[in-house]
Design a protein around this motif. Structure first.
Motif, PDB file in Angstrom:
ATOM      1  N   THR A 212       0.859  -1.183   0.000  1.00 22.91           N
ATOM      2  CA  THR A 212       0.000   0.000   0.000  1.00 22.91           C
ATOM      3  C   THR A 212       0.892   1.227   0.000  1.00 22.91           C
ATOM      4  OG1 THR A 212      -0.093   0.214   2.411  1.00 22.91           O
ATOM      5  CG2 THR A 212      -1.691  -1.280   1.382  1.00 22.91           C
ATOM      6  N   ASP A 213       0.260   2.396  -0.117  1.00 20.43           N
ATOM      7  CA  ASP A 213       1.067   3.618  -0.138  1.00 20.43           C
ATOM      8  C   ASP A 213       1.701   3.923   1.211  1.00 20.43           C
ATOM      9  OD1 ASP A 213      -1.365   4.122   0.999  1.00 20.43           O
ATOM     10  OD2 ASP A 213      -1.621   6.117   0.128  1.00 20.43           O
ATOM     11  N   THR A 214       1.258   3.221   2.269  1.00 18.79           N
ATOM     12  CA  THR A 214       1.812   3.466   3.598  1.00 18.79           C
ATOM     13  C   THR A 214       2.626   2.298   4.144  1.00 18.79           C
ATOM     14  OG1 THR A 214      -0.238   2.676   4.637  1.00 18.79           O
ATOM     15  CG2 THR A 214      -0.050   5.054   4.213  1.00 18.79           C
ATOM     16  N   ASN A 215       2.621   1.175   3.454  1.00 19.36           N
ATOM     17  CA  ASN A 215       3.345  -0.010   3.937  1.00 19.36           C
ATOM     18  C   ASN A 215       3.935  -0.753   2.748  1.00 19.36           C
ATOM     19  OD1 ASN A 215       4.258  -2.426   5.002  1.00 19.36           O
ATOM     20  ND2 ASN A 215       2.501  -2.735   6.332  1.00 19.36           N
ATOM     21  N   THR A 216       5.261  -0.712   2.633  1.00 19.89           N
ATOM     22  CA  THR A 216       5.933  -1.348   1.489  1.00 19.89           C
ATOM     23  C   THR A 216       6.826  -2.504   1.943  1.00 19.89           C
ATOM     24  OG1 THR A 216       7.703   0.311   1.620  1.00 19.89           O
ATOM     25  CG2 THR A 216       5.890   0.758   0.090  1.00 19.89           C
ATOM     26  N   ASP A 217       6.434  -3.174   3.013  1.00 23.01           N
ATOM     27  CA  ASP A 217       7.249  -4.272   3.552  1.00 23.01           C
ATOM     28  C   ASP A 217       7.475  -5.395   2.543  1.00 23.01           C
ATOM     29  OD1 ASP A 217       7.596  -3.005   5.935  1.00 23.01           O
ATOM     30  OD2 ASP A 217       6.143  -4.209   7.060  1.00 23.01           O
ATOM     31  N   ASN A 218       6.455  -5.721   1.759  1.00 21.74           N
ATOM     32  CA  ASN A 218       6.602  -6.831   0.811  1.00 21.74           C
ATOM     33  C   ASN A 218       7.674  -6.551  -0.238  1.00 21.74           C
ATOM     34  OD1 ASN A 218       4.742  -8.772   1.775  1.00 21.74           O
ATOM     35  ND2 ASN A 218       3.037  -7.637   0.902  1.00 21.74           N
ATOM     36  N   THR A 219       7.666  -5.343  -0.762  1.00 22.65           N
ATOM     37  CA  THR A 219       8.678  -4.998  -1.764  1.00 22.65           C
ATOM     38  C   THR A 219      10.059  -4.889  -1.131  1.00 22.65           C
ATOM     39  OG1 THR A 219       7.009  -3.872  -3.102  1.00 22.65           O
ATOM     40  CG2 THR A 219       9.314  -3.316  -3.540  1.00 22.65           C
ATOM     41  N   ARG A 220      10.104  -4.434   0.122  1.00 19.10           N
ATOM     42  CA  ARG A 220      11.379  -4.396   0.837  1.00 19.10           C
ATOM     43  C   ARG A 220      11.944  -5.813   1.000  1.00 19.10           C
ATOM     44  NH1 ARG A 220       9.657  -2.069   5.219  1.00 19.10           N
ATOM     45  NH2 ARG A 220       9.661  -0.040   4.194  1.00 19.10           N
ATOM     46  N   GLN A 221      11.081  -6.762   1.360  1.00 24.29           N
ATOM     47  CA  GLN A 221      11.512  -8.158   1.464  1.00 24.29           C
ATOM     48  C   GLN A 221      11.998  -8.695   0.120  1.00 24.29           C
ATOM     49  OE1 GLN A 221       8.629 -10.831   3.353  1.00 24.29           O
ATOM     50  NE2 GLN A 221       7.797  -9.104   4.496  1.00 24.29           N
ATOM     51  N   LEU A 222      11.307  -8.296  -0.942  1.00 22.96           N
ATOM     52  CA  LEU A 222      11.683  -8.740  -2.286  1.00 22.96           C
ATOM     53  C   LEU A 222      13.081  -8.253  -2.665  1.00 22.96           C
ATOM     54  CD1 LEU A 222      11.064  -9.943  -5.069  1.00 22.96           C
ATOM     55  CD2 LEU A 222       9.747  -7.864  -5.595  1.00 22.96           C
ATOM     56  N   LEU A 223      13.352  -6.987  -2.425  1.00 19.92           N
ATOM     57  CA  LEU A 223      14.677  -6.445  -2.739  1.00 19.92           C
ATOM     58  C   LEU A 223      15.753  -7.107  -1.889  1.00 19.92           C
ATOM     59  CD1 LEU A 223      13.927  -2.632  -3.144  1.00 19.92           C
ATOM     60  CD2 LEU A 223      14.205  -4.374  -4.927  1.00 19.92           C
ATOM     61  N   GLN A 224      15.434  -7.395  -0.636  1.00 22.17           N
ATOM     62  CA  GLN A 224      16.402  -8.058   0.236  1.00 22.17           C
ATOM     63  C   GLN A 224      16.696  -9.461  -0.265  1.00 22.17           C
ATOM     64  OE1 GLN A 224      17.824  -6.346   3.002  1.00 22.17           O
ATOM     65  NE2 GLN A 224      19.282  -8.010   2.635  1.00 22.17           N
ATOM     66  N   TRP A 225      15.664 -10.161  -0.731  1.00 22.59           N
ATOM     67  CA  TRP A 225      15.876 -11.514  -1.262  1.00 22.59           C
ATOM     68  C   TRP A 225      16.790 -11.491  -2.478  1.00 22.59           C
ATOM     69  CZ3 TRP A 225      15.552 -14.234  -5.709  1.00 22.59           C
ATOM     70  CH2 TRP A 225      15.656 -15.626  -5.609  1.00 22.59           C
ATOM     71  N   VAL A 226      16.550 -10.556  -3.375  1.00 17.25           N
ATOM     72  CA  VAL A 226      17.397 -10.453  -4.571  1.00 17.25           C
ATOM     73  C   VAL A 226      18.849 -10.204  -4.182  1.00 17.25           C
ATOM     74  CG1 VAL A 226      17.883  -9.083  -6.635  1.00 17.25           C
ATOM     75  CG2 VAL A 226      15.529  -9.727  -6.101  1.00 17.25           C
ATOM     76  N   SER A 227      19.048  -9.295  -3.238  1.00 16.98           N
ATOM     77  CA  SER A 227      20.396  -8.975  -2.791  1.00 16.98           C
ATOM     78  C   SER A 227      21.078 -10.171  -2.137  1.00 16.98           C
ATOM     79  CB  SER A 227      20.349  -7.801  -1.816  1.00 16.98           C
ATOM     80  OG  SER A 227      21.622  -7.503  -1.291  1.00 16.98           O
ATOM     81  N   ASP A 228      20.353 -10.857  -1.267  1.00 14.76           N
ATOM     82  CA  ASP A 228      20.939 -11.968  -0.514  1.00 14.76           C
ATOM     83  C   ASP A 228      21.128 -13.219  -1.360  1.00 14.76           C
ATOM     84  OD1 ASP A 228      20.867 -10.328   1.705  1.00 14.76           O
ATOM     85  OD2 ASP A 228      19.084 -11.268   2.586  1.00 14.76           O
ATOM     86  N   SER A 229      20.228 -13.456  -2.286  1.00 14.65           N
ATOM     87  CA  SER A 229      20.213 -14.728  -3.009  1.00 14.65           C
ATOM     88  C   SER A 229      20.854 -14.654  -4.387  1.00 14.65           C
ATOM     89  CB  SER A 229      18.767 -15.237  -3.157  1.00 14.65           C
ATOM     90  OG  SER A 229      18.158 -15.377  -1.890  1.00 14.65           O
ATOM     91  N   LEU A 230      20.684 -13.538  -5.085  1.00 15.30           N
ATOM     92  CA  LEU A 230      21.207 -13.427  -6.449  1.00 15.30           C
ATOM     93  C   LEU A 230      22.461 -12.555  -6.516  1.00 15.30           C
ATOM     94  CD1 LEU A 230      17.885 -13.089  -8.500  1.00 15.30           C
ATOM     95  CD2 LEU A 230      19.136 -15.161  -7.829  1.00 15.30           C
ATOM     96  N   HIS A 231      22.658 -11.721  -5.501  1.00 15.96           N
ATOM     97  CA  HIS A 231      23.853 -10.874  -5.415  1.00 15.96           C
ATOM     98  C   HIS A 231      24.032 -10.018  -6.662  1.00 15.96           C
ATOM     99  CE1 HIS A 231      24.678 -13.424  -1.984  1.00 15.96           C
ATOM    100  NE2 HIS A 231      24.667 -14.480  -2.771  1.00 15.96           N
ATOM    101  N   GLN A 232      22.913  -9.504  -7.155  1.00 16.30           N
ATOM    102  CA  GLN A 232      22.928  -8.633  -8.321  1.00 16.30           C
ATOM    103  C   GLN A 232      22.039  -7.419  -8.059  1.00 16.30           C
ATOM    104  OE1 GLN A 232      21.613 -11.500 -11.455  1.00 16.30           O
ATOM    105  NE2 GLN A 232      23.456 -10.854 -12.531  1.00 16.30           N
ATOM    106  N   PRO A 233      22.326  -6.311  -8.740  1.00 17.16           N
ATOM    107  CA  PRO A 233      21.441  -5.149  -8.593  1.00 17.16           C
ATOM    108  C   PRO A 233      20.160  -5.345  -9.391  1.00 17.16           C
ATOM    109  CG  PRO A 233      23.165  -4.683 -10.181  1.00 17.16           C
ATOM    110  CD  PRO A 233      23.489  -6.037  -9.604  1.00 17.16           C
ATOM    111  N   VAL A 234      19.093  -4.716  -8.939  1.00 22.93           N
ATOM    112  CA  VAL A 234      17.860  -4.674  -9.718  1.00 22.93           C
ATOM    113  C   VAL A 234      17.957  -3.498 -10.674  1.00 22.93           C
ATOM    114  CG1 VAL A 234      15.358  -4.383  -9.650  1.00 22.93           C
ATOM    115  CG2 VAL A 234      16.501  -5.714  -7.871  1.00 22.93           C
ATOM    116  N   ARG A 235      17.902  -3.794 -11.969  1.00 18.33           N
ATOM    117  CA  ARG A 235      18.072  -2.756 -12.993  1.00 18.33           C
ATOM    118  C   ARG A 235      16.768  -2.062 -13.342  1.00 18.33           C
ATOM    119  NH1 ARG A 235      23.283  -1.594 -12.745  1.00 18.33           N
ATOM    120  NH2 ARG A 235      24.659  -3.332 -13.289  1.00 18.33           N
ATOM    121  N   LEU A 236      15.663  -2.803 -13.246  1.00 16.29           N
ATOM    122  CA  LEU A 236      14.408  -2.280 -13.767  1.00 16.29           C
ATOM    123  C   LEU A 236      13.246  -3.040 -13.160  1.00 16.29           C
ATOM    124  CD1 LEU A 236      13.267  -0.357 -16.105  1.00 16.29           C
ATOM    125  CD2 LEU A 236      13.167  -2.447 -17.487  1.00 16.29           C
TER     126      LEU A 236
END
Length: 255
Positions: free
Chosen positions: A78-102
């Protein structure tokens, strides 16, 4: 005295039931992110929102390329709670070790665009069609860059990604994403899972054009090996035919 104790016991028992019920309900509100590989390059990210007072899964894609990661849709936020997307970015960082380009968002509902502010905070570009960008702002979300034509293919890290508007259906702006090298079609909310028994959220739907849009997809991407809907289980091309069946059932029930 016996009656008093029994009533007291009932009161205590009722309190305990309410306590554990509240704990259970709270635990059900926000299940954690899950990520499921489709192959060694493409993953489905699943986050949860509340639909009909019940936690409900929402799917997106994570595409790994040699030049970084492409996301399709944000987490369900939601516009006031972005925990899910924060978890998603953390997973990419921890598991794929690559930046999100797009990140490509497929239409302007909160299960697709709700995490845009979190992506922007991380310096990640978010793109959509011009219509989705306008509708996102109207809903109170940050606007993605409305740069996608109705049919366009671009390449990131040697991975071709096609964004295609087949026509209106779930919304007036719903697009799909096709990965030709993988033969994976991400249909988003335009396509219903074979696990779905109904049409779901029809608040912005065009029921007159939806079936035609699905038939367009079947012609364009009839060789799809995997089809990922916006919600619930994914599988093969049967989900497109299943969507047509649900539309016909819904139309018959309205007569």
């Amino acid at each position: 005295m016996t009656y008093f104790l029994t009533r007291r016991m009932r009161t205590v028992f009722a309190f305990v039931l309410l306590f554990f019920s509240a704990c259970f309900t709270q635990a059900q509100v926000a299940p954690k992110l899950t990520v499921t590989p489709l192959n060694d390059q493409v993953y489905v990210h699943t986050t949860y929102g509340i639909y009909g007072k019940t936690p409900f899964p929402s799917n997106g894609l994570i595409i790994k390329t040699i030049d970084g990661v492409v996301l399709v849709d944000t987490g369900w936020d939601t516009d006031t709670n972005t925990d899910n997307t924060r978890q998603l970015l953390q997973w990419v960082s921890d598991s794929l070790h690559q930046p999100v380009r797009l990140c490509i968002v497929t239409h302007a509902h909160e299960d697709r665009v709700g995490g845009i502010s979190e992506l922007r905070k991380a310096g990640i570009r978010v793109v959509s069609t011009p219509l989705t960008a306008r509708k996102s702002v109207a809903l109170g979300f940050q606007a993605p860059a409305g740069v996608l034509p109705n049919d366009t293919t671009f390449i990131i890290g040697q991975e071709p990604i096609r964004c295609f508007f087949p026509g209106e259906g779930h919304t007036s702006d719903n697009i799909v994403v096709w990965l030709p090298n993988q033969r994976i079609l991400y249909g988003g909310c335009l396509i219903k899972s074979v696990a779905a028994f109904g049409m779901g959220n029809l608040a912005d739907a065009n029921l007159n054009q939806w079936a035609g849009s699905i038939r367009t997809l079947m012609k364009q991407f009839g060789n799809a090996r995997i089809v990922v809907p916006g919600h619930q289980d994914w599988g093969d091309k049967k989900s497109m035919e299943h969507t047509l069946q649900l539309l016909a059932k819904h139309a018959a029930a309205k007569k």
